[in-house]
Every structure is written in structure tokens, then in C-alpha cells.
Design an enzyme around this catalytic site. Structure first.
Site, PDB file in Angstrom:
ATOM      1  N   GLU A 251       0.890  -1.174   0.000  1.00  0.00           N
ATOM      2  CA  GLU A 251       0.000   0.000   0.000  1.00  0.00           C
ATOM      3  C   GLU A 251       0.917   1.210   0.000  1.00  0.00           C
ATOM      4  OE1 GLU A 251      -3.151  -0.036  -0.387  1.00  0.00           O
ATOM      5  OE2 GLU A 251      -3.659  -2.122   0.017  1.00  0.00           O
ATOM      6  N   CYS A 285      -2.344   9.171   2.487  1.00  0.00           N
ATOM      7  CA  CYS A 285      -2.060   8.702   1.132  1.00  0.00           C
ATOM      8  C   CYS A 285      -3.248   8.997   0.229  1.00  0.00           C
ATOM      9  CB  CYS A 285      -1.784   7.201   1.145  1.00  0.00           C
ATOM     10  SG  CYS A 285      -3.084   6.294   1.980  1.00  0.00           S
TER      11      CYS A 285
HETATM   12  P1  NAP Z   1       8.123   5.421   4.680  1.00  0.00           P
HETATM   13  O1  NAP Z   1       9.232   6.346   4.891  1.00  0.00           O
HETATM   14  O2  NAP Z   1       8.107   4.568   3.468  1.00  0.00           O
HETATM   15  O3  NAP Z   1       8.065   4.507   6.003  1.00  0.00           O
HETATM   16  C1  NAP Z   1       7.074   3.516   6.151  1.00  0.00           C
HETATM   17  C2  NAP Z   1       7.611   2.430   7.052  1.00  0.00           C
HETATM   18  O4  NAP Z   1       8.723   1.805   6.403  1.00  0.00           O
HETATM   19  C3  NAP Z   1       8.106   2.901   8.413  1.00  0.00           C
HETATM   20  O5  NAP Z   1       7.771   1.948   9.376  1.00  0.00           O
HETATM   21  C4  NAP Z   1       9.604   2.959   8.212  1.00  0.00           C
HETATM   22  O6  NAP Z   1      10.343   2.797   9.403  1.00  0.00           O
HETATM   23  C5  NAP Z   1       9.807   1.769   7.311  1.00  0.00           C
HETATM   24  N1  NAP Z   1      11.060   1.789   6.558  1.00  0.00           N
HETATM   25  C6  NAP Z   1      11.764   2.853   6.125  1.00  0.00           C
HETATM   26  N2  NAP Z   1      12.854   2.430   5.457  1.00  0.00           N
HETATM   27  C7  NAP Z   1      12.843   1.079   5.478  1.00  0.00           C
HETATM   28  C8  NAP Z   1      13.692   0.070   4.963  1.00  0.00           C
HETATM   29  N3  NAP Z   1      14.798   0.368   4.281  1.00  0.00           N
HETATM   30  N4  NAP Z   1      13.340  -1.211   5.169  1.00  0.00           N
HETATM   31  C9  NAP Z   1      12.229  -1.526   5.851  1.00  0.00           C
HETATM   32  N5  NAP Z   1      11.390  -0.622   6.370  1.00  0.00           N
HETATM   33  C10 NAP Z   1      11.686   0.675   6.175  1.00  0.00           C
HETATM   34  O7  NAP Z   1       6.716   6.166   4.689  1.00  0.00           O
HETATM   35  P2  NAP Z   1       6.161   7.208   5.738  1.00  0.00           P
HETATM   36  O8  NAP Z   1       6.880   8.484   5.532  1.00  0.00           O
HETATM   37  O9  NAP Z   1       6.138   6.604   7.102  1.00  0.00           O
HETATM   38  O10 NAP Z   1       4.637   7.301   5.289  1.00  0.00           O
HETATM   39  C11 NAP Z   1       4.212   8.139   4.288  1.00  0.00           C
HETATM   40  C12 NAP Z   1       4.023   7.392   2.980  1.00  0.00           C
HETATM   41  O11 NAP Z   1       3.158   6.285   3.193  1.00  0.00           O
HETATM   42  C13 NAP Z   1       3.351   8.231   1.940  1.00  0.00           C
HETATM   43  O12 NAP Z   1       3.975   8.038   0.698  1.00  0.00           O
HETATM   44  C14 NAP Z   1       1.927   7.690   1.916  1.00  0.00           C
HETATM   45  O13 NAP Z   1       1.258   7.915   0.702  1.00  0.00           O
HETATM   46  C15 NAP Z   1       2.138   6.257   2.202  1.00  0.00           C
HETATM   47  N6  NAP Z   1       0.916   5.636   2.732  1.00  0.00           N
HETATM   48  C16 NAP Z   1       0.207   4.790   1.938  1.00  0.00           C
HETATM   49  C17 NAP Z   1      -0.971   4.238   2.400  1.00  0.00           C
HETATM   50  C18 NAP Z   1      -1.769   3.311   1.540  1.00  0.00           C
HETATM   51  O14 NAP Z   1      -2.637   2.624   2.091  1.00  0.00           O
HETATM   52  N7  NAP Z   1      -1.545   3.236   0.247  1.00  0.00           N
HETATM   53  C19 NAP Z   1      -1.423   4.537   3.682  1.00  0.00           C
HETATM   54  C20 NAP Z   1      -0.680   5.402   4.469  1.00  0.00           C
HETATM   55  C21 NAP Z   1       0.499   5.947   3.980  1.00  0.00           C
HETATM   56  P3  NAP Z   1      11.033   4.064  10.106  1.00  0.00           P
HETATM   57  O15 NAP Z   1       9.933   4.936  10.537  1.00  0.00           O
HETATM   58  O16 NAP Z   1      11.772   3.494  11.246  1.00  0.00           O
HETATM   59  O17 NAP Z   1      11.918   4.688   9.078  1.00  0.00           O
END
Ligand code: NAP
Length: 477
Positions: A251, A285
Site C-alpha cells: 500500500e 495517502c
Molecule cells: P516510509 O518512509 O516509506 O516509512 C514507512 C515504514 O517503512 C516505516 O515503518 C519505516 O520505518 C519503514 N522503513 C523505512 N525504510 C525502510 C527500509 N529500508 N526497510 C524496511 N522498512 C523501512 O513512509 P512514511 O513516511 O512513514 O509514510 C508516508 C508514505 O506512506 C506516503 O507516501 C503515503 O502515501 C504512504 N501511505 C500509503 C498508504 C496506503 O494505504 N496506500 C497509507 C498510508 C500511507 P522508520 O519509521 O523506522 O523509518
């Protein structure tokens, strides 16, 4: 430190463990330290895999009715303690109280929905066309599920995964984001109190997301990955899961267009835009990211939105009167401010509708006028309270611009009548379309995106299948 009602250790095999390392969690509205939570190492992550793997043997054969009762109990606890959950969300995420409470109710509903789904997993029976055999299809739980969630919905993104996984008979390891781990730890506690056996739900907080996740995903005892977050991180995880051909539900990011077509009712379009844009202060998102408005409606629509933005009460999320809270961190705030600077450099009018509070990670709500399709604000996921308005000459142009993106999560269409709305919705390249309304999310509906917004669906009847394998038996009856 603020008085918070949640554990701060790692939940592994039904025990709360506090290792030697910890990291701080902050309230972004005033930067105060809310708590220090356990910082899991790779070894802790692998212990969680062991716990989930051990628990799977029994949980996978626990009668679905019994699994359903655990989920139902989790729904009841979460609903009864909604204030606690909303407070944790508002404190660590910064979002306004009404959004935090709305998220809590939405999150709890996934437990109720999937408690009902647990008892209704279907199999299939039919004859092969040659009538030489019968085709029996069965579904079985995949095994240990690894779940990674983002900070913008600290509760709902966790329950949207835990509930279907447990309903299917899977066990899980939840890795919440670094900014908002407290709500996830509280949900871990709720699952314990709801009667989930030790090891069925494990929660691992860490400041080494990459390292810990690589180790967990490389472990052959892990059967599936469910990720919600940015497209960038999702792609890097897909490269890792490809190594093991691991099923991966994704997602990912969005860049939602919001179309206001000729003849649309302005008052309802503005009201819908306020929900689509401002839920979570724009950090969703599903947030409307680009507004394509028919040239005859640009003025009244922009003025209506500007007035509504100017009237929003900004402040700390935990204050019940707050309507627009802080962004989750200074890093996120600064990303939005950088986009506004770039847009101003392109000649866009980015005068804020009001001043943001001086302290805290706040961004003033802004209606950006005179935006060209293809410019900065239409190409980037803003994730904040900024509404770029693009004037369009007709519906064809609006649809073409709306689809001109690598993302395809959700679109919003405001039309003169629902029939026109549906006709346009069928042309949208997105997994979801909200027609004449500002929100589509519902636990009973399939949530997910097309294109680079993701793979798979969560919620609805589809959600449980992300955690089930289909097995076919050929039998000559
Ligand atoms: P993110 O930076 O991708 O982080 C999401 C999760 O991934 C966090 O738990 C993060 O941990 C972890 N993560 C980061 N780097 C990683 C790696 N190399 N390996 C494994 N895990 C890793 O996203 P965000 O800034 O938290 O959230 C915003 C994004 O999420 C936006 O793009 C939004 O559109 C998207 N989103 C999508 C949906 C959907 O249902 N489509 C819903 C909500 C949000 P850390 O926090 O420890 O870095």
C-alpha cells in the site's frame, strides 16, 4: 515526560521486553519527549520471528470462531478505550483530536469486520469441463506475516493488517514507524488483553528499520510481507522479497486528483475538498493532492476553500477544539515548506490562509492558485495542508491531467449528477474513486491502488486473501 498509558518495551512471545537500547518519541506540537521505547536489534527481530513461527502451529488450527472472538474482543476493548488510543495518536502524530478519534473508530472497525470474515472463509467445488475430475479449492493461512506501517495512521494501518492476518490464521510481527510507535505498542497490549495467545502478535519497535527488516525478510520462516508506506521504500522492499519470491502486499504513495467538473455544486465540492484534503492535515495517502477545477468554477471554489482554510483552528492535536494539528516532525514540515518555496519560484500564489503557531511542526493551510499541470505541486505528494488549484477547460482535459501520474491510489470526482460522476470515474486510473464525496475508506471496502500506488487490496472481502494461500485438490469423485 507526559503521562502515557502504554507499554514501551518489545512485545515478543507474549512478554514485554525492554532491551538495553531505547529511542525517544516526541510530540511534534511542542517537541516534548513523550517516552523512550525499546530499540530492537536484528537479534530481537529474529526472536520475534521465532515467537510468531512457534505460535503459528496452534493458531493456524484454532477454530475460526475462536479466532473471531479474539478479534471481536479487540474491537470491544478498542472502542471502550477509544479516548486512550486517540490521545496517543494525537500526541505522537500531532493530528487534530477529531482526526485521531476518527482514526481510532476506523481502526477498531477492522477488528469487527475481520472477526466476521474469520468465520466465512470460503472454499470451492466444481467439475472440470471434461468431467474427469472435481476441482476443490481450499484456503490456508500463509504463516508468519511481517507488517511494516507508516506514521500517518498509527492505529488504522496496524489493525488493517493484524485483523485479516489473525482472521486467516496467520501470526504476525508488526514493525511500526519510528515517529509513532506508542499507538502500535498499545494495540499490542490490546491484543494480549483480547486473548491472542503468546507469539500470535509481536510488536518490534526499532530505529534500524532497514537492518531489522532485511534480517526478518531473509528468514525462511517468514511467509509474507504486508507494507504500507512510501513507493520508494516499497520498491526497495520488493527487491528484497523478490529474492525469496515472498508474497508482498504493498500500500504505497498517492497523488490523488480532485476533479470539480462543470455544473458541480460548489458548496458540496468545497465541503468534500475539506475532508479529502484536510483529514489528517493532508498527511494521508488518500489526500487530495491536485485540484482540477472547471474554469467557470475556479473562482468560487478557490474562495470557498480559502475561507474554510482561514477558519480552521490550529493547535496541539490533544486539544479537543483543534481542527488542524502539527505535521509529524520538522522533517516532514520542512519538506512541505520546500515544495511551497519551489512553487513560489514558479510564480504560484502560495499566500497562506492564516499564520501557523510559532512553535511546533505546523504548516499554515494554503490554497495555491495559478498552478500549472506538471509543475512542482502537481508532481509531488505534498502530504500537508496545501491545495493546488489548476484551471481546466473541460472534462477531457481534467481526466487526462488526473491520469498523468505514475500513482493511482484514489481520485475524487465532483460532477453535476452521480451518472456523470460514474462515467468519469470509469476513466480514472486509480484503485478507488470517490464520487461527489470527500472520503472513500471503509473497512468493508477493498482499499488499494493501481500503478505505483501498490499491489493487493486491504479491507473488504479481498483483505483476508492477502494472508491466505489457495490450494487446489484434484479428485476423481
Ligand atoms: P516510509 O518512509 O516509506 O516509512 C514507512 C515504514 O517503512 C516505516 O515503518 C519505516 O520505518 C519503514 N522503513 C523505512 N525504510 C525502510 C527500509 N529500508 N526497510 C524496511 N522498512 C523501512 O513512509 P512514511 O513516511 O512513514 O509514510 C508516508 C508514505 O506512506 C506516503 O507516501 C503515503 O502515501 C504512504 N501511505 C500509503 C498508504 C496506503 O494505504 N496506500 C497509507 C498510508 C500511507 P522508520 O519509521 O523506522 O523509518
Amino acid at each position: 515526560m507526559t503521562d502515557i498509558a502504554t507499554p514501551t518495551g518489545l512485545l515478543i512471545a507474549g512478554e514485554w521486553q525492554s532491551g538495553p537500547d531505547r529511542f525517544e518519541v516526541h510530540d511534534p506540537s511542542d517537541y516534548s519527549v513523550l517516552a523512550e521505547v525499546a530499540d530492537a536489534s536484528v537479534a530481537d527481530g529474529l526472536d520475534a520471528v521465532t515467537a510468531a513461527h512457534d505460535a503459528f502451529a496452534e493458531w493456524s488450527v484454532t477454530p475460526p470462531r475462536q479466532r473471531a472472538e479474539v478479534l471481536r474482543k479487540a474491537f470491544e476493548i478498542m472502542t471502550a478505550e477509544a479516548d486512550t488510543c486517540a490521545r496517543l495518536i494525537a500526541l505522537e502524530n500531532g493530528k487534530a483530536w477529531r482526526d485521531a478519534m476518527g482514526e481510532t473508530i476506523y481502526a477498531a472497525e477492522f477488528f469487527r469486520w475481520f472477526s466476521e470474515e474469520a468465520a466465512r472463509i470460503e472454499g470451492g467445488f466444481r467439475y472440470a469441463p471434461a468431467r474427469d475430475k472435481t476441482i476443490i479449492t481450499d484456503h490456508r493461512p500463509m504463516g508468519v506475516a511481517y507488517m511494516i506501517t507508516p506514521w500517518n495512521f498509527p492505529a488504522a494501518m496496524a489493525t488493517r493488517k493484524i485483523a485479516p492476518a489473525l482472521a486467516a490464521g496467520c501470526t504476525c510481527i508488526l514493525k511500526p514507524p519510528r515517529e509513532t510507535p506508542l499507538t502500535a505498542l498499545w494495540i499490542g497490549d490490546v491484543m494480549q488483553r483480547a486473548g491472542a495467545p503468546a507469539g500470535v502478535v509481536n510488536v518490534v519497535t526499532t530505529s534500524h528499520a532497514g537492518e531489522v527488516s532485511s534480517a526478518i525478510l531473509g528468514d525462511p520462516r517468514v511467509a509474507t510481507l504486508s507494507f504500507t508506506g512510501s513507493t520508494w521504500v516499497g520498491k526497495s522492499l520488493l527487491k528484497q522479497t523478490a529474492e525469496r519470491v515472498l508474497p508482498s502486499s504493498m500500500e504505497l504513495g498517492g497523488n490523488a486528483p480532485f476533479l470539480v467538473l462543470e455544473g458541480a455544486d460548489i458548496d458540496s465540492a468545497v465541503a468534500g475538498a475539506m475532508i479529502a484534503k484536510m483529514r489528517n492535515g493532508g498527511s494521508a495517502c488518500t489526500a487530495a493532492n491536485r485540484f482540477y477545477v472547471h474554469e467557470s468554477l475556479v473562482e468560487p471554489f478557490s474562495a470557498g476553500l480559502q475561507e474554510a482554510f482561514a477558519g480552521l483552528r490550529m493547535g496541539p492535536g490533544v486539544e479537543p477544539t483543534t481542527e488542524l494539528g502539527a505535521m509529524v516532525s520538522d522533517i516532514e514540515r520542512d519538506k512541505i515548506l520546500a515544495l511551497l518555496d519551489e512553487a513560489a519560484g514558479e510564480g504560484v500564489d502560495v499566500t497562506p490562509a492564516q499564520q501557523a503557531p510559532a512553535t511546533g511542526a505546523f504548516v499554515a493551510p494554503t490554497v495555491a492558485r495559478g498552478v500549472e499541470h506538471g509543475s512542482t505541486l502537481t508532481r509531488n505528494e505534498i502530504f500537508g495542508p496545501v491545495a493546488p488549484i489548476v484551471s481546466v477547460a473541460n472534462t477531457e482535459e481534467a481526466v487526462r491531467m488526473a491520469n498523468d501520474t505514475e500513482f493511482g491510489l484514489i481520485s475524487y470526482v465532483y460532477a453535476a449528477d452521480p451518472g456523470t460522476g460514474v462515467k468519469v470515474a470509469r476513466q480514472m486510473e486509480s484503485g478507488m474513486v470517490a464520487i461527489n464525496r470527500g472520503i472513500a475508506s471503509d473497512p468493508a471496502a477493498p482499499f488499494g491502488g493501481m500503478k505505483e500506488s501498490g499491489l493487493g487490496r486491504e479491507g473488504g472481502f479481498a483483505g483476508i486473501h492477502e494472508f491466505l494461500e489457495t490450494q487446489y485438490f484434484a479428485v476423481d469423485l
